[in-house]
Scaffold this active site. Sequence first.
Site, PDB file in Angstrom:
ATOM      1  CE  LYS A 177      -3.301   3.016   0.795  1.00 11.95           C
ATOM      2  NZ  LYS A 177      -4.370   3.414  -0.087  1.00 11.95           N
ATOM      3  CE  LYS A 245      -2.978   7.694   7.365  1.00 10.59           C
ATOM      4  NZ  LYS A 245      -3.517   6.479   6.763  1.00 10.59           N
TER       5      LYS A 245
HETATM    6  P1  NAP Z   1     -12.061   9.332   7.855  1.00 16.56           P
HETATM    7  O1  NAP Z   1     -13.225   9.725   7.032  1.00 16.56           O
HETATM    8  O2  NAP Z   1     -11.312  10.370   8.618  1.00 16.56           O
HETATM    9  O3  NAP Z   1     -12.553   8.175   8.877  1.00 16.56           O
HETATM   10  C1  NAP Z   1     -11.739   7.698   9.909  1.00 16.56           C
HETATM   11  C2  NAP Z   1     -12.579   6.824  10.816  1.00 16.56           C
HETATM   12  O4  NAP Z   1     -11.762   6.342  11.897  1.00 16.56           O
HETATM   13  C3  NAP Z   1     -13.748   7.573  11.473  1.00 16.56           C
HETATM   14  O5  NAP Z   1     -14.814   6.669  11.607  1.00 16.56           O
HETATM   15  C4  NAP Z   1     -13.160   7.958  12.837  1.00 16.56           C
HETATM   16  O6  NAP Z   1     -14.166   8.135  13.829  1.00 16.56           O
HETATM   17  C5  NAP Z   1     -12.339   6.728  13.140  1.00 16.56           C
HETATM   18  N1  NAP Z   1     -11.241   6.982  14.089  1.00 16.56           N
HETATM   19  C6  NAP Z   1     -10.121   7.722  13.850  1.00 16.56           C
HETATM   20  N2  NAP Z   1      -9.325   7.681  14.937  1.00 16.56           N
HETATM   21  C7  NAP Z   1      -9.942   6.924  15.855  1.00 16.56           C
HETATM   22  C8  NAP Z   1      -9.609   6.510  17.180  1.00 16.56           C
HETATM   23  N3  NAP Z   1      -8.458   6.890  17.764  1.00 16.56           N
HETATM   24  N4  NAP Z   1     -10.487   5.729  17.850  1.00 16.56           N
HETATM   25  C9  NAP Z   1     -11.625   5.346  17.252  1.00 16.56           C
HETATM   26  N5  NAP Z   1     -12.002   5.697  16.011  1.00 16.56           N
HETATM   27  C10 NAP Z   1     -11.171   6.475  15.319  1.00 16.56           C
HETATM   28  O7  NAP Z   1     -10.952   8.585   6.971  1.00 16.56           O
HETATM   29  P2  NAP Z   1     -11.106   7.689   5.656  1.00 16.56           P
HETATM   30  O8  NAP Z   1     -10.912   8.525   4.457  1.00 16.56           O
HETATM   31  O9  NAP Z   1     -12.315   6.817   5.790  1.00 16.56           O
HETATM   32  O10 NAP Z   1      -9.770   6.786   5.793  1.00 16.56           O
HETATM   33  C11 NAP Z   1      -9.661   5.737   6.736  1.00 16.56           C
HETATM   34  C12 NAP Z   1      -8.362   4.952   6.446  1.00 16.56           C
HETATM   35  O11 NAP Z   1      -8.405   4.438   5.113  1.00 16.56           O
HETATM   36  C13 NAP Z   1      -7.087   5.778   6.562  1.00 16.56           C
HETATM   37  O12 NAP Z   1      -6.042   4.984   7.079  1.00 16.56           O
HETATM   38  C14 NAP Z   1      -6.829   6.161   5.115  1.00 16.56           C
HETATM   39  O13 NAP Z   1      -5.438   6.440   4.892  1.00 16.56           O
HETATM   40  C15 NAP Z   1      -7.286   4.911   4.396  1.00 16.56           C
HETATM   41  N6  NAP Z   1      -7.703   5.091   2.993  1.00 16.56           N
HETATM   42  C16 NAP Z   1      -8.510   6.134   2.617  1.00 16.56           C
HETATM   43  C17 NAP Z   1      -8.895   6.277   1.286  1.00 16.56           C
HETATM   44  C18 NAP Z   1      -9.768   7.418   0.814  1.00 16.56           C
HETATM   45  O14 NAP Z   1      -9.823   7.648  -0.411  1.00 16.56           O
HETATM   46  N7  NAP Z   1     -10.479   8.123   1.696  1.00 16.56           N
HETATM   47  C19 NAP Z   1      -8.466   5.354   0.340  1.00 16.56           C
HETATM   48  C20 NAP Z   1      -7.674   4.291   0.738  1.00 16.56           C
HETATM   49  C21 NAP Z   1      -7.309   4.171   2.070  1.00 16.56           C
HETATM   50  P3  NAP Z   1     -15.081   9.474  13.825  1.00 16.56           P
HETATM   51  O15 NAP Z   1     -16.185   9.202  12.817  1.00 16.56           O
HETATM   52  O16 NAP Z   1     -15.592   9.565  15.212  1.00 16.56           O
HETATM   53  O17 NAP Z   1     -14.174  10.616  13.436  1.00 16.56           O
END
Ligand code: NAP
Length: 303
Positions: A177, A245
Amino acid sequence: MSEGTERDRIGFIGLGIMGRPMAKNLLKAGYPLVVWNRSRPGIEALVEAGAAEAGSPRAVAQRSDVVITILGDSADTEQVALGERGIIEGAHEGLVHIDMSTISPAVTRAIAARYVEAGVELLDAPVSGGEQGAIEGTLVIMAGGKREAFERCRPLLEALGRTLVYCGPTGAGQIVKLCNQVVVALNNLAMGEALVLAAKAGVDPATMVEAVRSGAGASWALHNLAPRILSGDFRPGFKVAHQQKDLRLALELANQRSTPLPGTALVHQLFAALEAEGLGEEGTQALVKALEKLANTSVSDGP
Ligand code: NAP
């Protein structure tokens, strides 16, 4: 460990941009789902779609055969897995935890080591394909861990992604990744430079995009991010903060292996300029804003 069947009870933790549509796809595929999220909106969206709610990661683990997490950074996964009321407290023999967040390969291995005594298998299975891929169930899934655990989980992973690649032992999925993120970041930079050059040289950037994305210069960025830039849409599918990150993790890994990544380091610095302006929550297509400043031009205004 039982054979993976549609009867597996799935727990899902982390209902953000990616987690919400992924969890919904598991419901659509017929899996019983129990969810937990740090804040309420994610939980409410899934309960409305038919999921059950649990009060903590521990409770999710107690009620599941397989727990999926997709959170933010390494410390977030560590906390949910090993912290107070974490998955490990609800562990039972045969439980599989699939972490689909993008985090450090070293932290992934450390969590897997802690899980051994509790009888929990960890698969690292980060994804590529963005929010759209999560909605459409067409993600690429890069998995590390025991091959048997991966094969056991294949049916449920097929509800989330179209391309499943077993990459090797624990941490190998995260390493692949991070390689993916190096390519994504440099394609984003290449797109931004081409947009700025077209604008400065008097060609409509939209015309340039139409031609280039059909030839040898084609990229996911040109297909998915360029139209957003041209319409002035900087809402996040993937946040600058998360991209930073990932680039930090890639550069750390590269340092550990004495591997220069000059292009990746450059994009990391350009994104740092955006963060300094308070744009960390914008989508990664905002990289073009740093290039527009350097070139003193505006792409979405055209030539
Ligand atoms: P996001 O919208 O910021 O969602 C993050 C989720 O994790 C939210 O549900 C958040 O809760 C929860 N969270 C974060 N820290 C936490 C903690 N300490 N304890 C409990 N819950 C926690 O991010 P995302 O875009 O979905 O991305 C999530 C992951 O997938 C990341 O590692 C990112 O690098 C990866 N990713 C993202 C994409 C993309 O296009 N977005 C693509 C591939 C991979 P809350 O709802 O309460 O904030």
